[in-house]
Design an enzyme around this catalytic site. Structure first.
Site, short mmCIF file in Angstrom:
data_model
loop_
_atom_site.label_atom_id
_atom_site.label_comp_id
_atom_site.label_asym_id
_atom_site.label_seq_id
_atom_site.Cartn_x
_atom_site.Cartn_y
_atom_site.Cartn_z
N CYS A 262 0.86 -1.18 0.00
CA CYS A 262 0.00 0.00 0.00
C CYS A 262 0.89 1.23 0.00
CB CYS A 262 -0.90 -0.01 1.23
SG CYS A 262 -1.91 1.48 1.41
N CYS B 112 0.34 3.24 3.57
CA CYS B 112 0.78 2.75 4.88
C CYS B 112 1.84 1.66 4.82
CB CYS B 112 -0.43 2.25 5.68
SG CYS B 112 -1.12 0.68 5.10
N CYS C 20 -7.30 -1.22 1.34
CA CYS C 20 -6.27 -1.74 2.24
C CYS C 20 -6.92 -1.99 3.60
CB CYS C 20 -5.13 -0.73 2.37
SG CYS C 20 -3.91 -1.16 3.62
N CYS D 54 -5.23 0.60 6.44
CA CYS D 54 -5.47 2.04 6.47
C CYS D 54 -6.78 2.46 5.80
CB CYS D 54 -4.31 2.80 5.84
SG CYS D 54 -4.19 2.66 4.04
N CYS E 21 -8.56 -4.87 -10.21
CA CYS E 21 -8.21 -3.75 -11.08
C CYS E 21 -7.76 -2.62 -10.14
CB CYS E 21 -9.44 -3.36 -11.88
SG CYS E 21 -9.14 -2.05 -13.07
#
Length: 182
Positions: free
Chosen positions: A96, A99, A144, A147, A169
């Site tokens: 991510c 984070c 995510c 976060c 996607c």
């Protein structure tokens, strides 16, 4: 203000590019796996679903903030699209961008020709799914788990030759490639 965060703001560089990105990875059977959820970085700022919006605005570029925090979408077939397929190997992990939580093993990427990076399976326990009824249709949004950052959407049953028959996607601006440790 922390020195790393200060440098990021001064040079308009996202903090995500300044922090050590592989600290939450370990190797087992030569594949990166999730060891712990990334809950902080070297700035000392806790990065999770409770992180204030003001912190995200300081840490992320305008485009990253729009896509990750405001559920935007980057343009299809951007320069990052070709980078994803042509320059980044399949032996690392995608984390991510907000984070640093490891989300996808790079060997799960495939070419769907849709204009955005396509991956067929997340690292277990790292991605949440939500019903998204915007744009006049019902889709499955993926975020995510740590976060809450917007990644993109998941599509099922499209017939791609993947083990899961699933296509994540993903906005490239929402993820970052981390090479495997050798």
């Amino acid at each position: 203000m922390n020195a790393v965060l200060g440098r990021a703001l001064l040079h308009r560089t996202p903090v995500s590019q300044l922090r050590a990105s592989s600290s939450n990875l370990s190797l087992r059977q030569s594949r990166p796996i999730l060891r712990t959820m990334a809950s902080s970085n070297d700035t000392g700022v806790k990065l999770d679903k409770d992180t204030p919006d003001s912190v995200w605005k300081q840490m992320l570029s305008a485009e990253e903030y729009h896509v990750i925090r405001q559920k935007g979408t980057e343009r299809p077939f951007s320069e990052n699209y070709s980078k994803f397929y042509e320059q980044e190997p399949t032996d690392g992990v995608y984390v991510c961008r907000a984070c640093n939580t490891p989300l996808y093993n790079a060997d799960t990427k495939f070419s769907a020709g849709c204009g955005w990076p396509a991956l067929y399976q997340e690292i277990p326990g790292t991605v949440d799914r939500h019903t998204d009824s915007t744009m006049g249709m019902t889709r499955t949004e993926i975020t995510c788990k740590n976060c809450g950052g917007h990644l993109g959407h998941e599509f099922l049953g499209e017939g791609f030759p993947t083990p899961t028959n699933s296509r994540h996607c993903v906005n490239y601006v929402s993820i970052k490639y981390v090479p495997a440790k050798k």
